[in-house]
Design a protein around this motif. Structure first.
Motif, PDB file in Angstrom:
ATOM      1  N   LYS A 292      44.119  45.437  39.826  1.00 46.21           N
ATOM      2  CA  LYS A 292      43.587  44.260  39.150  1.00 46.21           C
ATOM      3  C   LYS A 292      42.138  44.042  39.563  1.00 46.21           C
ATOM      4  CE  LYS A 292      45.013  39.584  37.923  1.00 46.21           C
ATOM      5  NZ  LYS A 292      44.712  39.745  36.513  1.00 46.21           N
ATOM      6  N   TYR A 293      41.306  43.697  38.627  1.00 48.88           N
ATOM      7  CA  TYR A 293      39.868  43.415  38.777  1.00 48.88           C
ATOM      8  C   TYR A 293      38.986  44.659  38.882  1.00 48.88           C
ATOM      9  CZ  TYR A 293      41.645  38.745  39.712  1.00 48.88           C
ATOM     10  OH  TYR A 293      42.315  37.566  39.617  1.00 48.88           O
ATOM     11  N   GLU A 294      39.589  45.847  39.007  1.00 48.50           N
ATOM     12  CA  GLU A 294      38.754  47.058  39.080  1.00 48.50           C
ATOM     13  C   GLU A 294      38.238  47.415  37.694  1.00 48.50           C
ATOM     14  OE1 GLU A 294      40.244  50.031  42.641  1.00 48.50           O
ATOM     15  OE2 GLU A 294      41.269  50.101  40.737  1.00 48.50           O
ATOM     16  N   ARG A 295      36.915  47.582  37.560  1.00 48.64           N
ATOM     17  CA  ARG A 295      36.381  48.135  36.318  1.00 48.64           C
ATOM     18  C   ARG A 295      36.657  49.632  36.312  1.00 48.64           C
ATOM     19  NH1 ARG A 295      32.605  44.511  33.638  1.00 48.64           N
ATOM     20  NH2 ARG A 295      32.124  46.273  32.285  1.00 48.64           N
TER      21      ARG A 295
ATOM     22  N   ASP B 290      31.717  50.828  30.273  1.00 52.46           N
ATOM     23  CA  ASP B 290      32.917  51.453  30.841  1.00 52.46           C
ATOM     24  C   ASP B 290      33.237  52.751  30.099  1.00 52.46           C
ATOM     25  OD1 ASP B 290      34.121  49.258  32.743  1.00 52.46           O
ATOM     26  OD2 ASP B 290      33.438  48.226  30.949  1.00 52.46           O
TER      27      ASP B 290
ATOM     28  N   ALA C 157      39.917  40.231  30.205  1.00 52.92           N
ATOM     29  CA  ALA C 157      40.294  41.585  30.592  1.00 52.92           C
ATOM     30  C   ALA C 157      40.901  42.337  29.409  1.00 52.92           C
ATOM     31  CB  ALA C 157      41.276  41.522  31.755  1.00 52.92           C
TER      32      ALA C 157
ATOM     33  N   PRO D 291      43.195  45.680  33.635  1.00 53.47           N
ATOM     34  CA  PRO D 291      42.867  45.166  34.969  1.00 53.47           C
ATOM     35  C   PRO D 291      41.578  44.324  34.974  1.00 53.47           C
ATOM     36  CG  PRO D 291      43.402  47.505  35.049  1.00 53.47           C
ATOM     37  CD  PRO D 291      43.303  47.155  33.613  1.00 53.47           C
ATOM     38  N   ALA D 292      40.663  44.631  34.098  1.00 58.08           N
ATOM     39  CA  ALA D 292      39.365  43.939  34.066  1.00 58.08           C
ATOM     40  C   ALA D 292      38.780  44.136  32.662  1.00 58.08           C
ATOM     41  CB  ALA D 292      38.433  44.534  35.124  1.00 58.08           C
TER      42      ALA D 292
ATOM     43  N   SER E 148      28.107  44.582  35.759  1.00 58.67           N
ATOM     44  CA  SER E 148      28.629  43.548  36.666  1.00 58.67           C
ATOM     45  C   SER E 148      28.364  43.928  38.129  1.00 58.67           C
ATOM     46  CB  SER E 148      30.125  43.414  36.409  1.00 58.67           C
ATOM     47  OG  SER E 148      30.817  43.124  37.578  1.00 58.67           O
TER      48      SER E 148
ATOM     49  N   LYS F 259      28.642  50.035  34.203  1.00 62.03           N
ATOM     50  CA  LYS F 259      28.858  48.582  34.104  1.00 62.03           C
ATOM     51  C   LYS F 259      27.593  47.867  34.526  1.00 62.03           C
ATOM     52  CE  LYS F 259      30.488  47.787  38.761  1.00 62.03           C
ATOM     53  NZ  LYS F 259      30.901  46.680  39.563  1.00 62.03           N
TER      54      LYS F 259
ATOM     55  N   ARG G 216      30.457  42.753  40.461  1.00 58.49           N
ATOM     56  CA  ARG G 216      31.707  42.527  41.188  1.00 58.49           C
ATOM     57  C   ARG G 216      32.269  43.840  41.758  1.00 58.49           C
ATOM     58  NH1 ARG G 216      36.373  39.928  37.867  1.00 58.49           N
ATOM     59  NH2 ARG G 216      36.641  42.083  37.282  1.00 58.49           N
TER      60      ARG G 216
END
Ligand code: SF4
Ligand code: SF4
Length: 381
Positions: free
Chosen positions: A333-336, A200, A137, A179-180, A290, A288, A292
């Motif tokens: 957290k984890y958000e692109r 991004d 990240a 966050p990512a 990904s 992106k 996710r």
């Protein structure tokens, strides 16, 4: 007859037949521990920024130290990279798709000496030759295109803009506080040899003026039908032009249809479109690859134009830094970056990042904004 004269035996067509005519097969170069455990890896972890461990079913481990590389390298630097790989990694290394270099060792005790060696090598100006980082990240290396080094259609430089940006965000190359993952890419014209359409944050060189027409030489050095057919929007047509008292064969460009891609210049050197004030930079965000949280997305144009203020492009780096900082503090957290912008609404993205929303942003590359921006009565711009 050609076959016979080159030794082809029609009685034994498979004799001495060469089929492996591409680059040498990749598995010749596997480090032994990777060859042994191929396809049998259990899991991997990022131990710290720039250092990974992969663990195999057999219990074998591979430790990887990732360092930032560059797209253009001198043979001297490549020799030094090879020397490091020979000293610590039995002569093995690999390059990632973002031009990072990965040194792999098969024992934990070999990691610290490798890291110390890498961190101790510096350029005469004091910067790291082999900065460790680029994992997880944080911000990995910026993939980019040729720029003014050797392509003919760039609207800005590639290596220069990337160096200026990377200098500003370098702390996030060696950290994983975001966050990512945040991927930045750069392409110096809209033909996009770089992955700017799905990053991004993306830096894109953009021309704003149609090609200039050199009627005197156009028919002499270009194939006019080729120039016409090179235009993706059908903006070019043949024309007869008066030039110095003569009628010459040339082309005419419908400026309204031109999207300033430079394809015609690729085919016809008498149609250049580089221009000191017309050329500059577009910034895009939210793309992106990904899967996710949400599907892969295309990047959207968020800054329609920034001038080419070389050599450090301060407006561009300020805007990018602002986007990175706002994303770092505001996203979950984890958000692109694109997931975050969609959750808070793109209007808020522009507000929070202090980027002006203008009518130039209504359309993006692929579709009218009708399909891509959020459409509702709450869309405030
Ligand atoms: Fe050339 Fe465009 Fe590729 Fe840049 S992005 S290297 S200008 S084709
Ligand atoms: Fe056509 Fe691109 Fe040339 Fe414009 S720059 S005339 S769109 S090929």
């Amino acid at each position: 007859m050609a076959f016979i004269s080159s030794g082809y035996n029609t009685e034994k067509p498979m004799e001495n037949r060469i089929t492996d005519i591409g680059p040498i097969k990749y598995d010749n170069f596997y480090p032994p521990v990777i060859a042994k455990n191929k396809g049998k890896w259990l899991y991997h972890e990022i131990l710290e920024p720039g250092v990974l461990v992969h663990v195999a079913e057999s219990g074998d481990e591979v430790y990887t130290v990732r360092v930032g590389g560059a797209r253009l390298m001198s043979t001297g630097l490549i020799r030094e990279i090879s020397e490091i790989a020979e000293k610590h990694c039995d002569g093995h290394l690999r390059f990632t798709t973002r031009n990072n270099i990965e040194f792999m060792v098969d024992d934990k005790s070999k990691v610290e000496p490798l890291k110390k060696d890498l961190a101790g090598r510096k350029f005469p100006g004091g910067s790291f030759k082999f900065p460790i980082g680029g994992t997880g990240a944080g911000i990995s290396n910026i993939v980019h295109t040729q720029g003014w080094i050797h392509c003919h259609t760039p609207a800005t430089d590639a290596s220069g803009t990337v160096k200026a940006t990377m200098d500003e965000v370098f702390k996030d190359f060696q950290d994983m506080r975001l966050p990512a993952p945040l991927r930045i890419s750069m392409a110096c014209c809209l033909n996009m040899c770089g992955a700017v359409h799905c990053s991004d944050i993306a830096i894109l060189g953009y021309h704003r003026k149609p090609p200039m027409l050199d009627h005197e030489y156009l028919d002499k050095i270009c194939e006019i039908p080729l120039a016409i057919s090179s235009c993706p929007t059908g903006a070019i047509k043949p024309a007869k032009v008066e030039w110095k008292g003569e009628t010459v064969k040339s082309v005419a460009v419908n400026n309204e249809r031109c999207m300033f891609c430079g394809n015609c210049y690729t085919m016809c050197p008498s149609m250049p479109l580089s221009d000191k004030t017309g050329d500059g930079i577009v910034l895009m965000a939210g793309g992106k690859v990904s899967n996710r949280i949400s599907q892969p997305k295309f990047s959207k144009v968020v800054v329609a134009f920034l001038p080419n203020d070389m050599p450090r492009w301060p407006k561009m780096t300020e805007t990018i830094t602002r986007m990175v900082e706002t994303y770092a503090t505001d996203a979950r957290k984890y958000e692109r970056l694109g997931d975050w912008a969609e959750r808070i609404g793109w209007e808020r993205f522009f507000d929070k990042c202090e980027i002006e929303f203008t009518h130039h942003l209504i359309d993006d590359f692929r579709d009218p904004a009708y399909y891509t921006w959020r459409q509702s009565t709450q869309f405030k711009f």
